[in-house]
Structures are given as C-alpha cells and as structure tokens.
Scaffold this motif. Structure first.
Motif, PDB file in Angstrom:
ATOM      1  N   SER A   1    -143.119 -33.873 -41.171  1.00 31.28           N
ATOM      2  CA  SER A   1    -142.235 -34.587 -40.014  1.00 31.28           C
ATOM      3  C   SER A   1    -142.397 -36.152 -39.804  1.00 31.28           C
ATOM      4  CB  SER A   1    -142.637 -33.618 -38.530  1.00 31.28           C
ATOM      5  OG  SER A   1    -141.796 -34.156 -37.590  1.00 31.28           O
TER       6      SER A   1
ATOM      7  N   PRO B   1    -146.853 -38.009 -40.298  1.00 32.59           N
ATOM      8  CA  PRO B   1    -147.549 -39.069 -40.496  1.00 32.59           C
ATOM      9  C   PRO B   1    -146.672 -40.636 -39.852  1.00 32.59           C
ATOM     10  CG  PRO B   1    -145.890 -38.350 -42.467  1.00 32.59           C
ATOM     11  CD  PRO B   1    -146.076 -37.226 -41.174  1.00 32.59           C
TER      12      PRO B   1
ATOM     13  N   ARG C   1    -132.941 -31.107 -56.233  1.00 36.33           N
ATOM     14  CA  ARG C   1    -131.850 -31.203 -57.160  1.00 36.33           C
ATOM     15  C   ARG C   1    -131.999 -31.512 -58.579  1.00 36.33           C
ATOM     16  NH1 ARG C   1    -129.114 -35.916 -54.086  1.00 36.33           N
ATOM     17  NH2 ARG C   1    -130.913 -36.528 -54.226  1.00 36.33           N
TER      18      ARG C   1
ATOM     19  N   GLY D   1    -144.232 -35.044 -51.847  1.00 35.25           N
ATOM     20  CA  GLY D   1    -144.052 -33.699 -52.505  1.00 35.25           C
ATOM     21  C   GLY D   1    -144.675 -33.730 -53.663  1.00 35.25           C
TER      22      GLY D   1
ATOM     23  N   GLY E   1    -139.990 -32.046 -54.178  1.00 32.54           N
ATOM     24  CA  GLY E   1    -141.398 -31.759 -54.747  1.00 32.54           C
ATOM     25  C   GLY E   1    -141.640 -32.825 -55.892  1.00 32.54           C
TER      26      GLY E   1
ATOM     27  N   PHE F   1    -145.650 -44.729 -44.341  1.00 33.68           N
ATOM     28  CA  PHE F   1    -146.277 -44.529 -45.784  1.00 33.68           C
ATOM     29  C   PHE F   1    -146.733 -46.028 -46.287  1.00 33.68           C
ATOM     30  CE2 PHE F   1    -143.512 -40.776 -46.832  1.00 33.68           C
ATOM     31  CZ  PHE F   1    -143.773 -39.944 -45.701  1.00 33.68           C
TER      32      PHE F   1
HETATM   33  N1  LIG Z   1    -141.371 -43.472 -45.622  1.00 39.10           N
HETATM   34  C1  LIG Z   1    -141.906 -43.399 -44.485  1.00 39.10           C
HETATM   35  O1  LIG Z   1    -142.631 -44.416 -44.181  1.00 39.10           O
HETATM   36  C2  LIG Z   1    -142.057 -41.894 -43.771  1.00 39.10           C
HETATM   37  C3  LIG Z   1    -142.795 -42.100 -42.421  1.00 39.10           C
HETATM   38  C4  LIG Z   1    -142.789 -40.685 -41.848  1.00 39.10           C
HETATM   39  C5  LIG Z   1    -142.002 -39.588 -42.227  1.00 39.10           C
HETATM   40  N2  LIG Z   1    -141.293 -39.902 -43.391  1.00 39.10           N
HETATM   41  C6  LIG Z   1    -140.386 -38.527 -43.675  1.00 39.10           C
HETATM   42  O2  LIG Z   1    -140.862 -38.246 -44.928  1.00 39.10           O
HETATM   43  C7  LIG Z   1    -139.881 -37.465 -45.678  1.00 39.10           C
HETATM   44  C8  LIG Z   1    -139.367 -38.171 -47.162  1.00 39.10           C
HETATM   45  O3  LIG Z   1    -140.535 -37.885 -47.929  1.00 39.10           O
HETATM   46  P1  LIG Z   1    -140.896 -38.575 -49.255  1.00 39.10           P
HETATM   47  O4  LIG Z   1    -140.826 -40.150 -48.947  1.00 39.10           O
HETATM   48  O5  LIG Z   1    -141.835 -38.030 -49.760  1.00 39.10           O
HETATM   49  O6  LIG Z   1    -139.236 -38.063 -49.724  1.00 39.10           O
HETATM   50  P2  LIG Z   1    -138.896 -38.961 -51.122  1.00 39.10           P
HETATM   51  O7  LIG Z   1    -139.781 -39.757 -51.942  1.00 39.10           O
HETATM   52  O8  LIG Z   1    -137.662 -39.740 -50.565  1.00 39.10           O
HETATM   53  O9  LIG Z   1    -138.159 -38.018 -51.867  1.00 39.10           O
HETATM   54  C9  LIG Z   1    -136.899 -37.134 -51.422  1.00 39.10           C
HETATM   55  C10 LIG Z   1    -137.420 -35.662 -52.255  1.00 39.10           C
HETATM   56  O10 LIG Z   1    -136.251 -34.860 -51.668  1.00 39.10           O
HETATM   57  C11 LIG Z   1    -135.589 -34.599 -52.802  1.00 39.10           C
HETATM   58  N3  LIG Z   1    -134.197 -34.416 -52.420  1.00 39.10           N
HETATM   59  C12 LIG Z   1    -133.106 -35.376 -52.028  1.00 39.10           C
HETATM   60  N4  LIG Z   1    -131.985 -35.050 -51.810  1.00 39.10           N
HETATM   61  C13 LIG Z   1    -132.132 -33.668 -51.552  1.00 39.10           C
HETATM   62  C14 LIG Z   1    -131.053 -32.649 -51.534  1.00 39.10           C
HETATM   63  N5  LIG Z   1    -129.828 -32.819 -51.201  1.00 39.10           N
HETATM   64  N6  LIG Z   1    -131.564 -31.340 -51.853  1.00 39.10           N
HETATM   65  C15 LIG Z   1    -132.659 -31.221 -52.449  1.00 39.10           C
HETATM   66  N7  LIG Z   1    -133.761 -31.966 -52.459  1.00 39.10           N
HETATM   67  C16 LIG Z   1    -133.210 -33.245 -52.349  1.00 39.10           C
HETATM   68  C17 LIG Z   1    -135.637 -35.465 -53.775  1.00 39.10           C
HETATM   69  O11 LIG Z   1    -135.540 -34.922 -55.178  1.00 39.10           O
HETATM   70  P3  LIG Z   1    -133.873 -34.761 -55.989  1.00 39.10           P
HETATM   71  O12 LIG Z   1    -133.342 -36.336 -55.879  1.00 39.10           O
HETATM   72  O13 LIG Z   1    -134.369 -34.534 -57.440  1.00 39.10           O
HETATM   73  O14 LIG Z   1    -133.336 -34.040 -55.235  1.00 39.10           O
HETATM   74  C18 LIG Z   1    -137.070 -35.865 -53.938  1.00 39.10           C
HETATM   75  O15 LIG Z   1    -138.011 -34.820 -54.349  1.00 39.10           O
HETATM   76  C19 LIG Z   1    -138.536 -37.793 -44.423  1.00 39.10           C
HETATM   77  O16 LIG Z   1    -138.401 -36.498 -44.110  1.00 39.10           O
HETATM   78  C20 LIG Z   1    -139.017 -39.043 -43.913  1.00 39.10           C
HETATM   79  O17 LIG Z   1    -138.262 -39.020 -42.692  1.00 39.10           O
HETATM   80  C21 LIG Z   1    -141.354 -40.928 -44.142  1.00 39.10           C
END
Ligand SMILES: NC(=O)c1ccc[n+]([C@@H]2O[C@H](COP(=O)([O-])OP(=O)(O)OC[C@H]3O[C@@H](n4cnc5c(N)ncnc54)[C@H](OP(=O)(O)O)[C@@H]3O)[C@@H](O)[C@H]2O)c1
Length: 284
Positions: free
Chosen positions: A89, A129, A35, A16, A11, A132
């Motif tokens: 996903s 998606p 976390r 999120g 989140g 991004f």
């Molecule tokens: N980037 C792309 O182009 C793309 C495309 C398609 C799908 N996706 C998918 O999108 C997802 C990532 O989404 P996003 O980019 O919105 O994420 P993000 O910006 O990388 O953020 C990750 C989130 O997860 C939390 N987190 C990380 N490690 C954790 C742990 N061990 N326990 C609990 N929380 C944890 C982080 O908060 P804390 O650090 O505070 O824990 C943060 O809120 C992935 O599954 C990826 O495969 C990404």
C-alpha cells in the motif's frame, strides 16, 4: 511450501522484482504475475486471473494504481484457497488530506485495497512505504538525475526515502515467517532528505553534479507540457508531488525495525549501490 508457488503481482517492478529475487534465493517457488510474464497476467483482463492463482496459498500483491481491482482479485484468490496476503500500500493512506485531489484514483486504490484485505478470509500484512529511494534510479526522477537537474516543485520539502530492498525484505518476512499476520508496517528510511540533499548524495555516489532546481508549480507543468506531456498527466504529477512539498513524508516510521529487527538502509547506501549497479550511466 514448494508445492505451492508464491504469487507476486508486479513481480517485474521495483518492489516485486526484489521480492521475487529474495524468495528464490531462499529456495521458494515463485510465480511472477505481470503482463510480460511467461503466463500473461493482466489486472484488467479477469480471464488471466485464474491461471495466476492456481495452486497458490501465499501472495504478494502490488496493486494496479488507479483501479479498485484488488478487492475482486482477493475474492478470486479466496476461491483458490489463498491463505496469506501481503499487500503493498502506501504511507499517507490513513492521513486525511494527504492527497489534496486525486483525479487518477491513486489513494482510492490503497484505501479500498487495504479495506478488502482486512475484510477477507486470508491472513494479511499491509506494507505502507513512503517515497521509494529507487524513484531516483528506476522511477519517475531517473531521467532528471541523468540530466543533472532535478527540476521539481517541492521546495525544501523533505522525505524519509525508503529503499525498495527494505520493502521487499519486510514483504518476504511477512510471506515466509510467522508473527506478521494483522500487522501494518509503515516503512521509511532512517532520515529525511530534501531534494537538494538527495541530489548531493547522488552526486557523491556518481562523481557527477546533480542539483535540485526548485520550480514554481506553474513552471513545472509548463515545462512538462513543452516536453510533450498531456496537460492532465502534468497536473497529475504535480498533485502527486504535493505531499513531498508539504513535508508530509518527513517523519520516520519504525516498520523495518519492527519487522526485521534492524535499522533501514540509508539513502547514501542506496545511492552508492545504485551507482555501482550502473543506474546512472554518464551521458556522452
Ligand atoms: N514510488 C513510490 O515512491 C511509492 C511509494 C509508496 C507506494 N507506492 C506504490 O507502489 C506500487 C508500485 O510498485 P512498484 O514501483 O514496485 O511498481 P512498478 O515498478 O511501477 O512496476 C509495476 C509492475 O506492475 C506490472 N503491471 C503494470 N500494469 C499491469 C497490468 N495492467 N496488469 C498486470 N501487471 C501490471 C508491471 O509489469 P508489466 O509491465 O510486465 O505488466 C510491473 O511488474 C503502487 O501501488 C504505488 O502506489 C509507490
């Protein structure tokens, strides 16, 4: 609804945080799970799961890449009475060969997570998606944008970059409205851009030159290693870029239109808004 907070894992992340903002704007009680959240939630520490899930009926799940923890988390959520799950996903999860090699288990996270959601007791909606747009402003291309050069091994591969605001809007619709249960929404932007075209849009939005410098794969990993990257991480990054290089994310998907009844946001609008929000401050 307000008696039961909507749980958002990840989140504080790119998608999120936008889901959380939209839900709060609409008056929903939200529990952020990460976390760094007030009540620490760690995917890898199952003793933190019950506190996150207590009293929850609906949740948005951003999984932890490289693990298959979505499945046991969903089982625990079912014990807590969770009735509706929206899973983040990724496009390509159902395309054989989309990921050529998967040393970090990225594909497995989504394949197994989707399977667990579909086999569970809760109503589900899956979001798939593509790349991004926010990878350029918040994610793994941001530093390159700030340096003025996107030195990447993707040639003239194009992708239909999707705005995380659209992903979040679809997620919130699925969490709060009827009619989305059992839907898989593939999400893209309205057009495919090469990295050169994406760089040009960012140049227009920022008024500073950002250019794409296509690199051969070996030079790409060598440059990362010279910057201090572990070789395995550099290799993993190279592999994760391969679908982009092969043009596997060029096609358009209709998920935003199907879920929201409107067209997705264009990359130019993303770049303009990100620039205005200060995503790419000029370096002194
Ligand atoms: N980037 C792309 O182009 C793309 C495309 C398609 C799908 N996706 C998918 O999108 C997802 C990532 O989404 P996003 O980019 O919105 O994420 P993000 O910006 O990388 O953020 C990750 C989130 O997860 C939390 N987190 C990380 N490690 C954790 C742990 N061990 N326990 C609990 N929380 C944890 C982080 O908060 P804390 O650090 O505070 O824990 C943060 O809120 C992935 O599954 C990826 O495969 C990404």
């Amino acid at each position: 609804m307000t008696d039961h907070p909507i749980l958002v894992t990840g989140g504080t992340g790119t998608v999120g945080s936008r889901v959380v903002s939209l839900l709060r704007e609409r008056g929903h009680a939200v529990r952020v799970a990460s976390r760094g959240a007030a009540e620490r939630f760690d995917w890898q520490d199952r003793t933190t799961w019950d506190t996150a899930l207590a009293g929850v009926r609906r949740m948005f799940v951003v999984p932890l890449d490289g693990t298959t923890l979505t499945r046991p988390f969903l089982a625990r959520a079912a014990d807590h009475g969770v009735e509706r799950v929206v899973l983040l996903s990724g496009r390509g999860v159902d395309v054989p060969g989309y990921i050529e090699e998967d040393p970090n288990g990225l594909g497995e996270t989504h394949v197994d997570g989707e399977d667990a959601v579909r086999g569970g007791t809760a109503d589900w909606t899956i979001l798939r998606p593509g790349w991004f747009a926010q990878n350029f402003s918040e994610g793994f291309f941001r530093e390159a944008v700030l340096s003025g050069e996107l030195r990447l091994p993707v040639g003239d591969g194009a992708a239909s970059f999707v705005d995380a605001a659209d992903i979040a809007a679809v997620g919130v619709a699925a969490l709060t409205e009827d009619g989305h249960a059992g839907q898989i929404y593939e999400l893209s932007g309205p057009r495919a851009l090469t990295l050169a075209e994406a760089a040009a849009e960012i140049s227009t939005a920022t008024g500073r030159e950002v250019r794409h410098v296509p690199l051969p794969p070996g030079q790409f990993t060598a440059e990362l290693i010279a910057q201090g990257w572990p070789a395995a991480d550099a290799e993993g990054f190279l592999l994760s870029l391969s679908p982009l290089e092969r043009g596997l994310d060029e096609h358009l998907s209709d998920g935003v239109r199907r879920a929201l009844g409107r067209e997705p946001r264009d990359f130019a609008a993303f770049a303009r808004d990100a620039a205005r929000a200060g995503a790419w401050p000029a370096r002194a």
